[in-house]
Design a protein around this motif. Structure first.
Motif, PDB file in Angstrom:
ATOM      1  N   GLU A   1       0.855  -1.188   0.000  1.00 43.75           N
ATOM      2  CA  GLU A   1       0.000   0.000   0.000  1.00 43.75           C
ATOM      3  C   GLU A   1       0.887   1.233   0.000  1.00 43.75           C
ATOM      4  N   MET A   2       0.687   2.090  -0.998  1.00 45.74           N
ATOM      5  CA  MET A   2       1.446   3.336  -1.057  1.00 45.74           C
ATOM      6  C   MET A   2       0.471   4.499  -1.242  1.00 45.74           C
ATOM      7  N   ALA A   3       0.659   5.308  -2.281  1.00 43.31           N
ATOM      8  CA  ALA A   3      -0.151   6.509  -2.448  1.00 43.31           C
ATOM      9  C   ALA A   3      -1.209   6.351  -3.531  1.00 43.31           C
ATOM     10  N   THR A   4      -1.580   5.107  -3.831  1.00 47.75           N
ATOM     11  CA  THR A   4      -2.578   4.892  -4.877  1.00 47.75           C
ATOM     12  C   THR A   4      -3.857   4.296  -4.279  1.00 47.75           C
ATOM     13  N   TYR A   5      -3.898   2.978  -4.149  1.00 43.12           N
ATOM     14  CA  TYR A   5      -5.120   2.320  -3.697  1.00 43.12           C
ATOM     15  C   TYR A   5      -5.030   1.846  -2.252  1.00 43.12           C
ATOM     16  N   ASP A   6      -6.176   1.805  -1.611  1.00 41.46           N
ATOM     17  CA  ASP A   6      -6.290   1.064  -0.354  1.00 41.46           C
ATOM     18  C   ASP A   6      -5.994  -0.402  -0.650  1.00 41.46           C
ATOM     19  N   ALA A   7      -5.157  -1.027   0.158  1.00 40.04           N
ATOM     20  CA  ALA A   7      -4.676  -2.375  -0.152  1.00 40.04           C
ATOM     21  C   ALA A   7      -5.810  -3.395  -0.215  1.00 40.04           C
ATOM     22  N   PHE A   8      -6.777  -3.288   0.672  1.00 40.71           N
ATOM     23  CA  PHE A   8      -7.852  -4.287   0.690  1.00 40.71           C
ATOM     24  C   PHE A   8      -8.812  -4.083  -0.486  1.00 40.71           C
ATOM     25  N   SER A   9      -9.042  -2.837  -0.886  1.00 42.16           N
ATOM     26  CA  SER A   9      -9.864  -2.594  -2.075  1.00 42.16           C
ATOM     27  C   SER A   9      -9.184  -3.160  -3.310  1.00 42.16           C
ATOM     28  N   LEU A  10      -7.879  -2.945  -3.412  1.00 40.90           N
ATOM     29  CA  LEU A  10      -7.137  -3.479  -4.548  1.00 40.90           C
ATOM     30  C   LEU A  10      -7.142  -5.000  -4.537  1.00 40.90           C
ATOM     31  N   ALA A  11      -6.962  -5.596  -3.370  1.00 40.85           N
ATOM     32  CA  ALA A  11      -6.971  -7.054  -3.274  1.00 40.85           C
ATOM     33  C   ALA A  11      -8.329  -7.620  -3.683  1.00 40.85           C
ATOM     34  N   THR A  12      -9.397  -6.917  -3.339  1.00 38.38           N
ATOM     35  CA  THR A  12     -10.733  -7.366  -3.745  1.00 38.38           C
ATOM     36  C   THR A  12     -10.881  -7.301  -5.261  1.00 38.38           C
ATOM     37  N   ALA A  13     -10.445  -6.180  -5.847  1.00 39.52           N
ATOM     38  CA  ALA A  13     -10.554  -6.024  -7.299  1.00 39.52           C
ATOM     39  C   ALA A  13      -9.755  -7.105  -8.030  1.00 39.52           C
ATOM     40  N   ILE A  14      -8.545  -7.365  -7.573  1.00 37.38           N
ATOM     41  CA  ILE A  14      -7.717  -8.380  -8.221  1.00 37.38           C
ATOM     42  C   ILE A  14      -8.256  -9.778  -7.939  1.00 37.38           C
ATOM     43  N   GLY A  15      -8.752  -9.993  -6.733  1.00 39.54           N
ATOM     44  CA  GLY A  15      -9.321 -11.292  -6.404  1.00 39.54           C
ATOM     45  C   GLY A  15     -10.511 -11.650  -7.269  1.00 39.54           C
ATOM     46  N   LEU A  16     -11.274 -10.641  -7.692  1.00 42.44           N
ATOM     47  CA  LEU A  16     -12.437 -10.884  -8.553  1.00 42.44           C
ATOM     48  C   LEU A  16     -12.033 -11.113 -10.012  1.00 42.44           C
ATOM     49  N   ARG A  17     -10.822 -10.690 -10.370  1.00 44.92           N
ATOM     50  CA  ARG A  17     -10.369 -10.804 -11.760  1.00 44.92           C
ATOM     51  C   ARG A  17      -9.415 -11.971 -11.978  1.00 44.92           C
ATOM     52  N   THR A  18      -8.956 -12.578 -10.912  1.00 47.31           N
ATOM     53  CA  THR A  18      -8.048 -13.714 -11.014  1.00 47.31           C
ATOM     54  C   THR A  18      -8.655 -14.914 -10.297  1.00 47.31           C
ATOM     55  N   SER A  19      -8.065 -16.085 -10.516  1.00 46.46           N
ATOM     56  CA  SER A  19      -8.633 -17.276  -9.882  1.00 46.46           C
ATOM     57  C   SER A  19      -7.594 -18.167  -9.225  1.00 46.46           C
ATOM     58  N   ARG A  20      -6.332 -18.086  -9.658  1.00 47.36           N
ATOM     59  CA  ARG A  20      -5.346 -19.046  -9.171  1.00 47.36           C
ATOM     60  C   ARG A  20      -4.222 -18.418  -8.349  1.00 47.36           C
ATOM     61  N   ILE A  21      -3.769 -17.262  -8.735  1.00 40.55           N
ATOM     62  CA  ILE A  21      -2.596 -16.686  -8.085  1.00 40.55           C
ATOM     63  C   ILE A  21      -2.907 -16.333  -6.631  1.00 40.55           C
ATOM     64  N   ALA A  22      -2.009 -16.686  -5.729  1.00 36.91           N
ATOM     65  CA  ALA A  22      -2.206 -16.428  -4.300  1.00 36.91           C
ATOM     66  C   ALA A  22      -1.956 -14.955  -4.014  1.00 36.91           C
ATOM     67  N   ILE A  23      -2.890 -14.319  -3.347  1.00 33.75           N
ATOM     68  CA  ILE A  23      -2.796 -12.892  -3.047  1.00 33.75           C
ATOM     69  C   ILE A  23      -2.257 -12.703  -1.635  1.00 33.75           C
ATOM     70  N   ARG A  24      -1.194 -11.935  -1.520  1.00 36.45           N
ATOM     71  CA  ARG A  24      -0.606 -11.584  -0.224  1.00 36.45           C
ATOM     72  C   ARG A  24      -0.792 -10.086  -0.018  1.00 36.45           C
ATOM     73  N   VAL A  25      -1.437  -9.669   1.050  1.00 37.89           N
ATOM     74  CA  VAL A  25      -1.716  -8.250   1.307  1.00 37.89           C
ATOM     75  C   VAL A  25      -0.728  -7.718   2.335  1.00 37.89           C
ATOM     76  N   GLY A  26      -0.110  -6.573   2.019  1.00 31.30           N
ATOM     77  CA  GLY A  26       0.795  -5.942   2.957  1.00 31.30           C
ATOM     78  C   GLY A  26       2.222  -5.922   2.430  1.00 31.30           C
ATOM     79  N   PRO A  27       3.144  -5.483   3.302  1.00 27.40           N
ATOM     80  CA  PRO A  27       2.986  -5.078   4.699  1.00 27.40           C
ATOM     81  C   PRO A  27       2.211  -3.764   4.856  1.00 27.40           C
ATOM     82  N   LEU A  28       1.397  -3.713   5.899  1.00 26.29           N
ATOM     83  CA  LEU A  28       0.617  -2.532   6.264  1.00 26.29           C
ATOM     84  C   LEU A  28       1.200  -1.935   7.537  1.00 26.29           C
TER      85      LEU A  28
END
Length: 321
Positions: free
Chosen positions: A38-65
């Motif tokens: 998470e930097m100066a663009t997206y909230d990390a959890f919002s981004l993870a949700t968007a990517i999670g809905l567009r992908t199916s296999r790749i493991a998503i790691r959120v952070g460090p926060l």
């Protein structure tokens, strides 16, 4: 293939939503992990949700926060929301961040990072496992919260650099992540983690490292890497590491207040090679292997996109489709 993932780079000279395209390319090319900080663009959890809905296999790691900004309750709510609204994540990361972000951006106190981390990990782990929060420590307090959809056993990663945070991570984390360091630094941290964990009778945590990777870089890519790397020349810890690698004059200039653009213009290719993997495909693979040999269980590659949109050429070259 060795354990290699992809890290969202958040280049300031590229469109913010390119990170979604990078995640799609990473999955298409067969990478197993996508790190979303998470930097100066997206909230990390919002981004993870968007990517999670567009992908199916790749493991998503959120952070460090940053632990001085995100409380254990807010982190637990965020990661549980992603799991429910999109798909489960593979891990959550915490870090101490910096005074510039914690105090400057968020008006929160940046102090006692190691002690706060120890307490934050303990409270977060309890909440994720389904417990009701009931903790009043020196730095973290929470009472009465219970997650409606627990995530028992979710791995917790700690971003560590100095000795105090490394000790805490060895004693409480499932994994440690390092950013922009040399193989020698990785080897030293690996030894410290093993020693600290053994002292408390604990299995040492996994060790991950994030590195810039550039395949046959052109001037645009080198400029992009230099502009970002210049930010790390002055901060404590990073500055000393770069000085030990032979770049003390750049560190001195950064700490004297020289503008980032001026510093970036003088950063040589050799510096990127010292903390990353740069050159031909064989050079890149050799560079990545050096970090694994130094003790990294996982290497997260940061793809430049200045002349390679979404890192498509790099990821296709290194992937395992």
């Amino acid at each position: 293939m060795s354990d290699i993932g992809v890290v969202a780079p958040y280049w300031l000279d590229r469109p913010d939503n390119e990170v979604v395209g990078i995640a799609l390319e990473a999955e298409r090319c067969g990478f197993g992990t996508m790190w979303l900080g998470e930097m100066a663009t997206y909230d990390a959890f919002s981004l993870a949700t968007a990517i999670g809905l567009r992908t199916s296999r790749i493991a998503i790691r959120v952070g460090p926060l940053p632990i001085s900004v995100r409380t254990p309750v807010s982190v637990a709510l965020g990661v549980s929301s992603v799991a429910d609204l999109a798909r489960p994540v593979a891990g959550i990361g915490l870090g101490g961040s910096s005074p510039f972000i914690v105090s400057g951006w968020h008006d929160r106190e940046w102090a006692h990072a190691a002690g706060r981390m120890r307490e934050s990990v303990g409270v977060l782990r309890s909440i994720l496992d389904g417990g009701r929060s009931d903790f009043a420590g020196s730095h973290v307090r929470s009472k009465g919260f219970r997650l409606r959809q627990p995530l028992p056993g979710l791995p917790i990663t700690v971003a560590a650099f100095g000795p105090a945070m490394t000790r805490v991570a060895a004693e409480v984390a499932d994994e440690v992540v390092l950013n922009l360091v040399s193989p020698a630094h990785v080897a030293a941290v690996r030894a410290d983690l093993d020693r600290f964990a053994a002292a408390v009778g604990r299995t040492p945590p996994r060790l991950a490292v994030w590195i810039p990777v550039a395949l046959d870089p052109d001037p645009a890519v080198l400029h992009q890497l230099a502009a970002q790397t210049a930010v790390y020349l002055a901060p404590p810890g990073y500055g000393e590491m770069f000085a030990s690698l032979g770049y003390a004059s750049l560190v001195d200039r950064a700490r004297a207040g020289e503008p980032r653009a001026s510093l970036a213009a003088d950063i040589p290719l050799s510096l990127f090679s010292a903390v990353g993997a740069v050159g031909s495909r064989s050079d890149v693979l050799e560079g990545i292997a050096a970090f694994h040999s130094a003790g990294a269980d996982h290497v997260g590659i940061v793809p430049p996109t200045a002349s390679d949109p979404c890192g498509a050429r790099l990821l296709s070259s290194l992937g395992r489709r």
